[in-house]
Design an enzyme around this catalytic site. Structure first.
Site, PDB file in Angstrom:
ATOM      1  N   GLY A  46       0.831  -1.194   0.000  1.00  0.00           N
ATOM      2  CA  GLY A  46       0.000   0.000   0.000  1.00  0.00           C
ATOM      3  C   GLY A  46       0.867   1.245   0.000  1.00  0.00           C
ATOM      4  N   GLN A  51       2.967   9.948   1.122  1.00  0.00           N
ATOM      5  CA  GLN A  51       4.274   9.281   1.182  1.00  0.00           C
ATOM      6  C   GLN A  51       5.174   9.635  -0.004  1.00  0.00           C
ATOM      7  OE1 GLN A  51       2.374   5.218   2.106  1.00  0.00           O
ATOM      8  NE2 GLN A  51       4.382   5.090   3.066  1.00  0.00           N
ATOM      9  N   CYS A  90       6.223  -0.218   7.082  1.00  0.00           N
ATOM     10  CA  CYS A  90       5.816   0.917   6.261  1.00  0.00           C
ATOM     11  C   CYS A  90       6.987   1.345   5.391  1.00  0.00           C
ATOM     12  CB  CYS A  90       5.392   2.060   7.192  1.00  0.00           C
ATOM     13  SG  CYS A  90       4.889   3.553   6.325  1.00  0.00           S
ATOM     14  N   LEU A  91       6.706   1.667   4.135  1.00  0.00           N
ATOM     15  CA  LEU A  91       7.769   2.106   3.228  1.00  0.00           C
ATOM     16  C   LEU A  91       8.408   3.414   3.707  1.00  0.00           C
ATOM     17  CD1 LEU A  91       6.182   1.374  -0.273  1.00  0.00           C
ATOM     18  CD2 LEU A  91       7.892   0.011   0.948  1.00  0.00           C
ATOM     19  N   GLU A 133      -3.095   2.784   5.646  1.00  0.00           N
ATOM     20  CA  GLU A 133      -2.974   3.842   4.632  1.00  0.00           C
ATOM     21  C   GLU A 133      -3.875   5.031   4.962  1.00  0.00           C
ATOM     22  OE1 GLU A 133      -0.506   3.595   2.786  1.00  0.00           O
ATOM     23  OE2 GLU A 133      -0.149   1.462   3.106  1.00  0.00           O
TER      24      GLU A 133
HETATM   25 CO    CO Z   1       2.791   3.222   5.664  1.00  0.00          CO
END
Ligand code: CO
Length: 158
Positions: A46, A51, A90-91, A133
């Site tokens: 996601g 982001q 999380c990225l 998200e």
């Molecule tokens: Co995230």
């Protein structure tokens, strides 16, 4: 098409509140496509627009490889039920993962790239992805909600 730079860790934009999408135009479709490419390239499930530095209430997800990525715009939580604790990463948060409690079952209302309204029911892993998200759209990261690790036997013996 372009790969976008994922904002990470102390980048202040990650703490900002994203604004509702009002223009359902070609630019939005291009952004969604770039977000999907970036998410797949980064091996995420996601990605929220904030982001990659855009304060729009918009996210993409791809729960299963091959199922196809989906775009969710202006999501609103309509209903939620139950609670499940599981691990998240999380990225935008480097080298951290941990346990977070999320609803087991959710119903959200959202718009697609044409601005049409839909309801989506999700449970378990997909509910977790969507809640994670949707938190990004309000400047919330999973580390804010992370639970302490349970003590394991191995840890006790060490
Ligand atoms: Co995230």
């Amino acid at each position: 098409m372009a790969l976008l730079t994922v904002r990470k860790d102390d980048d202040p934009i990650l703490r900002k509140i994203s604004k509702p999408v009002t223009a359902f135009d070609e630019k939005l479709k291009d952004l969604a496509q770039d977000m999907i490419e970036t998410m797949i390239h980064e091996e995420g499930v996601g990605l929220a627009a904030v982001q990659i530095g855009k304060l729009k209430r918009m996210l993409v997800y791809d729960q299963y490889e091959g199922e196809g990525s989906k775009v969710i715009i202006n999501p609103v939580m309509v209903d939620q039920e139950g609670a499940v604790i599981d691990y998240e990463a999380c990225l935008s948060v480097t080298e951290t993962f941990g346990r977070v409690e999320r609803p087991e079952h959710i119903r959200i209302r959202y718009q697609n790239l044409q601005g049409e309204f839909f309801d989506l029911e999700a449970e378990s892993a997909l509910a977790r992805i969507l809640c994670h998200e949707m938190d990004h759209l309000d400047g919330v990261l999973f580390i804010d909600k992370m639970l302490p690790e349970p003590e394991t036997e191995a840890a006790e013996q060490a």
